[in-house]
Design an enzyme around this catalytic site. Sequence first.
Site, mmCIF file in Angstrom:
data_model
loop_
_atom_site.group_PDB
_atom_site.id
_atom_site.type_symbol
_atom_site.label_atom_id
_atom_site.label_comp_id
_atom_site.label_asym_id
_atom_site.label_seq_id
_atom_site.Cartn_x
_atom_site.Cartn_y
_atom_site.Cartn_z
ATOM 1 N N ASN A 1 17.969 19.802 -37.386
ATOM 2 C CA ASN A 1 17.500 18.552 -37.995
ATOM 3 C C ASN A 1 17.729 17.370 -37.068
ATOM 4 O O ASN A 1 16.933 16.436 -37.029
ATOM 5 C CB ASN A 1 18.197 18.318 -39.342
ATOM 6 C CG ASN A 1 17.511 19.108 -40.437
ATOM 7 O OD1 ASN A 1 16.427 18.749 -40.883
ATOM 8 N ND2 ASN A 1 18.111 20.219 -40.830
ATOM 9 N N GLU A 2 18.819 17.427 -36.300
ATOM 10 C CA GLU A 2 19.098 16.350 -35.338
ATOM 11 C C GLU A 2 17.994 16.295 -34.282
ATOM 12 O O GLU A 2 17.449 15.244 -33.991
ATOM 13 C CB GLU A 2 20.462 16.610 -34.685
ATOM 14 C CG GLU A 2 20.927 15.477 -33.798
ATOM 15 C CD GLU A 2 22.404 15.585 -33.436
ATOM 16 O OE1 GLU A 2 23.007 16.649 -33.660
ATOM 17 O OE2 GLU A 2 22.944 14.592 -32.923
ATOM 18 N N ARG A 3 17.632 17.462 -33.756
ATOM 19 C CA ARG A 3 16.597 17.490 -32.712
ATOM 20 C C ARG A 3 15.261 17.051 -33.274
ATOM 21 O O ARG A 3 14.544 16.264 -32.675
ATOM 22 C CB ARG A 3 16.471 18.898 -32.132
ATOM 23 C CG ARG A 3 17.560 19.166 -31.134
ATOM 24 C CD ARG A 3 17.871 20.638 -30.987
ATOM 25 N NE ARG A 3 19.203 20.768 -30.424
ATOM 26 C CZ ARG A 3 19.964 21.838 -30.534
ATOM 27 N NH1 ARG A 3 19.533 22.901 -31.182
ATOM 28 N NH2 ARG A 3 21.146 21.857 -29.998
#
Length: 443
Positions: A231-233
């Site tokens: 989700n961060e990427r």
Amino acid sequence: MTTTEAPPSTDLVEEIRTWLEESWDPDLTVAEWWERLGVAGWSAPTLPENAYGRGLSRSDSVIVSREIGAFGAVGAPAGLGLLLAAPTIATHGTQEQIDTYVRDIVTGQQAWCQLFSEPGAGSDLAGLTCKAIEDGDEWIINGQKVWTSLGNTADLGMLLARTDPDDPKHTGITWFACDMHQPGVELRPLREMTGHAMFNEVFLDDARVPSSAIIGEKNKGWTVANTTLANERAGLGAGGGGGGLAMVTPGTIAGSLDKRVGDFARTPKAAGEAKPKKKDKKKSDQSTAAILIGYAKGNGTSTDPTIRQDLVRLHILGELGRFNGERLKATRAAGGDIPGMANISKLSMSNIVRLQRDLGLRIAGPQGMLHAYTPEQKASLDKATGNPFLAMITGTALYAQAPPIYGGTDQIQRNIIGERALGLPKEPGPDSSTPFSQLPKNA
Ligand SMILES: Cc1cc2nc3c(=O)[nH]c(=O)nc-3n(C[C@H](O)[C@H](O)[C@H](O)COP(=O)(O)OP(=O)(O)OC[C@H]3O[C@@H](n4cnc5c(N)ncnc54)[C@H](O)[C@@H]3O)c2cc1C
């Protein structure tokens, strides 16, 4: 040069506009407004319905954010809770955990930070040594975390700790929701060259977390962490679309929850002012590429063919990010996936910020050596140079080193694309079979 926008889904646009007309009230407190927005599923529309979302695609959620912004209302309680913790808990948490943690994230009541990296575990995150020892219904945590962004305003932390050192490296880790308001958690801010202290060192000294705060299973935290990282990427990459408009800081520490929401509104009308003080400005393209083009035209550097070439390159990279987002959306709608797309998006974002830095400084010329660290300094700089964008350009240049590092460095993104998307062999080593306690460590 303007960015061509994806045609919005008429039903969705109609639905959010109607909802805003009925629900926005500038005299609510920030907390009351976020309660309405979050419970209606508009704070994190990509989450499933059982997790306070609407199951929308990432590009549809961008449309929602855009509509909220255009209306002038305050956007979702953006931050690491919305971007990382909420989708992770929605995927791996129980319904009770979703109702406890995700609800407080989408309604802005609680802010989160990410307690993953350690002095000896960044790219090699699974090498983390912060340890958690079971004590009845609780776990006692000892260790150090670093680069903890926004830890100073966080109520809770996404904590990775080693719960079984006799398991192999990737299997003895657990993902905890850790209360940051406790005596065993100490924060020390780290000042960056931008002048801000966005991140912190966090020392965990006999901190405690209940077993009910384990997300996923004990010792299976690596799988849960991979959801957080994915989700961060996806959220940070070019065309990723983030988690809404960050206008007001969520959580109990920032002190915004009791304030009148209309005071943060984007337009006089949404703020509830009877007579607008200023005329609404004509909507203009404020992308970085557009700002740099205007700046280059203004100071004559747009006649330099290499600057013109790089301006077009910047525009094209932005468009490629958007097209990749649309391609992924279409592929997913047809039931497929594009492996490695989140990593490609993040790599592309690194290229964009590097180009913004280099191009901005070339256009600024010698003025690029001037920077304002405070609002007072910015006012003096604007006055002296007559250029209100200079501080943004130098600020971008100072910050440009960060995106290619956080959320996994460029090299790590390439490793992942190689191994998981292209099927190249993994680096050989004893990591997957040897107990973590017996692996060689950095001194
Ligand atoms: C602005 C910013 C915000 C951050 N916020 C947070 C946060 O909120 N929470 C959090 O937990 N962490 C956060 N981080 C930490 C971030 O995740 C790490 O900095 C990152 O994972 C890199 O780890 P490291 O700094 O230890 O570098 P290292 O892992 O030591 O890497 C050093 C260099 O070696 C290269 N390298 C390492 N391993 C390999 C390999 N196998 N193959 C090829 N090259 C390799 C790297 O690419 C890099 O160039 C943040 C970082 C930044 C810059």
